[in-house]
Design a protein around this motif. Structure first.
Motif, PDB file in Angstrom:
ATOM      1  N   ILE A  96      10.286  -2.043   6.782  1.00 17.11           N
ATOM      2  CA  ILE A  96      10.586  -2.435   7.949  1.00 17.11           C
ATOM      3  C   ILE A  96      11.865  -1.442   8.584  1.00 17.11           C
ATOM      4  O   ILE A  96      11.898  -1.073   9.649  1.00 17.11           O
ATOM      5  N   GLY A  97      12.741  -0.996   7.683  1.00 16.68           N
ATOM      6  CA  GLY A  97      13.905  -0.120   7.714  1.00 16.68           C
ATOM      7  C   GLY A  97      13.066   1.302   8.235  1.00 16.68           C
ATOM      8  O   GLY A  97      13.902   1.976   9.233  1.00 16.68           O
ATOM      9  N   THR A  98      12.187   1.639   7.450  1.00 15.94           N
ATOM     10  CA  THR A  98      11.525   2.916   7.797  1.00 15.94           C
ATOM     11  C   THR A  98      10.745   2.799   9.136  1.00 15.94           C
ATOM     12  O   THR A  98      10.783   3.833   9.751  1.00 15.94           O
ATOM     13  N   LEU A  99      10.416   1.700   9.595  1.00 18.67           N
ATOM     14  CA  LEU A  99       9.438   1.627  10.739  1.00 18.67           C
ATOM     15  C   LEU A  99      10.676   1.641  12.019  1.00 18.67           C
ATOM     16  O   LEU A  99      10.353   2.048  13.073  1.00 18.67           O
ATOM     17  N   VAL A 100      11.816   0.993  11.559  1.00 18.25           N
ATOM     18  CA  VAL A 100      12.678   0.675  12.836  1.00 18.25           C
ATOM     19  C   VAL A 100      13.450   1.923  12.917  1.00 18.25           C
ATOM     20  O   VAL A 100      13.975   2.339  14.010  1.00 18.25           O
ATOM     21  N   PRO A 139      13.193   5.195  13.265  1.00 15.70           N
ATOM     22  CA  PRO A 139      12.887   6.463  14.227  1.00 15.70           C
ATOM     23  C   PRO A 139      13.235   5.579  15.627  1.00 15.70           C
ATOM     24  O   PRO A 139      13.695   6.479  16.599  1.00 15.70           O
ATOM     25  N   GLU A 140      13.067   4.475  15.831  1.00 17.97           N
ATOM     26  CA  GLU A 140      13.273   4.051  16.981  1.00 17.97           C
ATOM     27  C   GLU A 140      14.723   3.879  17.375  1.00 17.97           C
ATOM     28  O   GLU A 140      15.085   4.110  18.467  1.00 17.97           O
ATOM     29  N   ILE A 141      15.523   3.540  16.482  1.00 12.95           N
ATOM     30  CA  ILE A 141      17.064   3.646  16.462  1.00 12.95           C
ATOM     31  C   ILE A 141      17.414   5.369  16.907  1.00 12.95           C
ATOM     32  O   ILE A 141      18.249   5.359  17.859  1.00 12.95           O
ATOM     33  N   GLU A 142      16.868   6.099  16.219  1.00 15.69           N
ATOM     34  CA  GLU A 142      17.206   7.489  16.382  1.00 15.69           C
ATOM     35  C   GLU A 142      16.492   7.903  17.868  1.00 15.69           C
ATOM     36  O   GLU A 142      17.564   8.768  18.515  1.00 15.69           O
ATOM     37  N   LYS A 143      15.661   7.469  18.272  1.00 17.10           N
ATOM     38  CA  LYS A 143      15.107   7.849  19.765  1.00 17.10           C
ATOM     39  C   LYS A 143      16.127   7.270  20.605  1.00 17.10           C
ATOM     40  O   LYS A 143      16.211   7.784  21.560  1.00 17.10           O
ATOM     41  N   TRP A 144      16.566   5.890  20.361  1.00 16.52           N
ATOM     42  CA  TRP A 144      17.407   5.313  21.286  1.00 16.52           C
ATOM     43  C   TRP A 144      18.967   6.022  21.382  1.00 16.52           C
ATOM     44  O   TRP A 144      19.364   6.211  22.466  1.00 16.52           O
ATOM     45  N   GLU A 186       0.703  -1.277   0.188  1.00 16.02           N
ATOM     46  CA  GLU A 186      -0.096  -0.067   0.070  1.00 16.02           C
ATOM     47  C   GLU A 186       0.669   1.399  -0.059  1.00 16.02           C
ATOM     48  O   GLU A 186       0.428   2.315  -0.607  1.00 16.02           O
ATOM     49  N   ARG A 187       1.792   1.353   0.700  1.00 20.21           N
ATOM     50  CA  ARG A 187       2.963   2.418   0.539  1.00 20.21           C
ATOM     51  C   ARG A 187       3.970   2.590  -0.461  1.00 20.21           C
ATOM     52  O   ARG A 187       4.819   3.294  -0.744  1.00 20.21           O
ATOM     53  N   GLY A 188       3.655   1.131  -1.408  1.00 19.77           N
ATOM     54  CA  GLY A 188       4.575   1.173  -2.469  1.00 19.77           C
ATOM     55  C   GLY A 188       6.129   1.109  -2.239  1.00 19.77           C
ATOM     56  O   GLY A 188       7.018   1.560  -2.847  1.00 19.77           O
ATOM     57  N   LEU A 189       6.362   0.307  -1.193  1.00 22.52           N
ATOM     58  CA  LEU A 189       7.680  -0.007  -0.472  1.00 22.52           C
ATOM     59  C   LEU A 189       8.198  -1.446  -0.599  1.00 22.52           C
ATOM     60  O   LEU A 189       7.265  -2.144  -0.315  1.00 22.52           O
ATOM     61  N   TYR A 190       9.288  -1.815  -0.966  1.00 19.87           N
ATOM     62  CA  TYR A 190       9.863  -3.052  -0.675  1.00 19.87           C
ATOM     63  C   TYR A 190       9.785  -3.345   0.711  1.00 19.87           C
ATOM     64  O   TYR A 190       9.922  -2.492   1.678  1.00 19.87           O
ATOM     65  N   LEU A 191       9.340  -4.647   0.998  1.00 19.24           N
ATOM     66  CA  LEU A 191       9.122  -5.059   2.373  1.00 19.24           C
ATOM     67  C   LEU A 191      10.304  -4.618   3.278  1.00 19.24           C
ATOM     68  O   LEU A 191      10.230  -4.121   4.471  1.00 19.24           O
ATOM     69  N   GLY A 192      11.465  -4.912   2.867  1.00 16.09           N
ATOM     70  CA  GLY A 192      12.782  -4.518   3.742  1.00 16.09           C
ATOM     71  C   GLY A 192      12.768  -3.033   3.809  1.00 16.09           C
ATOM     72  O   GLY A 192      13.058  -2.641   5.034  1.00 16.09           O
ATOM     73  N   ASP A 193      12.385  -2.176   3.107  1.00 13.51           N
ATOM     74  CA  ASP A 193      12.657  -0.855   2.889  1.00 13.51           C
ATOM     75  C   ASP A 193      11.418  -0.227   4.241  1.00 13.51           C
ATOM     76  O   ASP A 193      11.705   0.404   4.685  1.00 13.51           O
TER      77      ASP A 193
END
Length: 243
Positions: free
Chosen positions: A218-222, A224-229, A209-216
């Protein structure tokens, strides 16, 4: 010795690979190029094999329904269009026994040219060849149609055609489009993600639905959490004594 009619009709005729079937039948929104209404069912030779320029090769193929394929017979698209227009102009003369609506007839030339440009688009053609060129070609046409349907369902999940997405790097042998084959990136690192089956299916739909490769995705979702950490971590103390 002059070639018989059957020999002429059989010249260059072969069994097209599965990827060609899929590539051609999915052109023109999966509609017959002639009537522009019925779903495409067969590979139709725009320049018939019985003519001087007819060849059984991908660039001479257009998507057609069986009825239009039969009605067109051994004429090219321009000749069939001409005969139908003459039949409308002179109904008392036998130019064409079967007729499409006149408005549809008027658009045949432009539709054929547009579909041929679509089929001959190198990026599109290479995508189908890379993704389906390695698969076995079924013998029965009905089995080929099953594969066409499978590909159509896959493409519907993308927000835009995957062959128009960024090409990670040039390659003659593999698809390098970021939307469908983002794992080919040099910086890509495969990781296992523990999810229930239903969660994984929803994640895949979310990526489509977002027009993204699955791995991309997952990277997009993860990311922000890395940056917050990183921001929440206490600063690293320099433990080395001053000299």
């Amino acid at each position: 010795m002059a070639a018989t009619e059957q020999q002429v009709l059989s010249r260059d005729r072969g069994s097209q690979d599965l990827w060609v079937w899929i590539m051609v039948l999915l052109a023109n929104r999966r509609c017959c190029v002639y009537c522009n209404e019925a779903q495409s069912e067969t590979l139709e030779h725009e320049a018939p094999l019985a003519g001087d320029h007819g060849r059984d090769i991908w660039w001479n193929l257009v998507p057609a329904c069986d009825q239009c394929n039969w009605w067109k017979a051994r004429r090219n698209a321009a000749e069939w269009q001409r005969d139908m227009k003459l039949q409308y102009a002179h109904p008392e003369l036998p130019f064409a026994r079967n007729l499409l609506p006149l408005r549809t007839v008027e658009g045949i030339k432009d539709r054929v040219a547009q579909v041929q440009r679509e089929i001959q688009d190198p990026a599109r053609r290479h995508w189908f060849h890379h993704h389906y060129g390695h698969e076995r070609t079924p013998r029965r046409r009905s089995e080929k149609h099953v594969e066409v349907e499978r590909c159509a369902e896959e493409l519907e999940r993308y927000r835009y055609p995957p062959w128009t997405s960024e090409e990670i790097r040039p390659s003659k042998n593999y698809c390098m489009r970021a939307l469908c084959c983002g794992y080919q990136r040099k910086e890509a690192v495969p990781e296992y993600v523990t999810l229930a089956k239903a969660e994984r299916e929803d994640l895949k739909r979310m990526a489509y639905e977002r027009g993204l490769y699955l791995g991309d995705l997952i990277g997009t979702l993860v990311r922000p959490e890395i940056e917050k950490w990183r921001k929440d971590r206490p600063p690293v103390q320099d433990t080395e004594p001053d000299s």
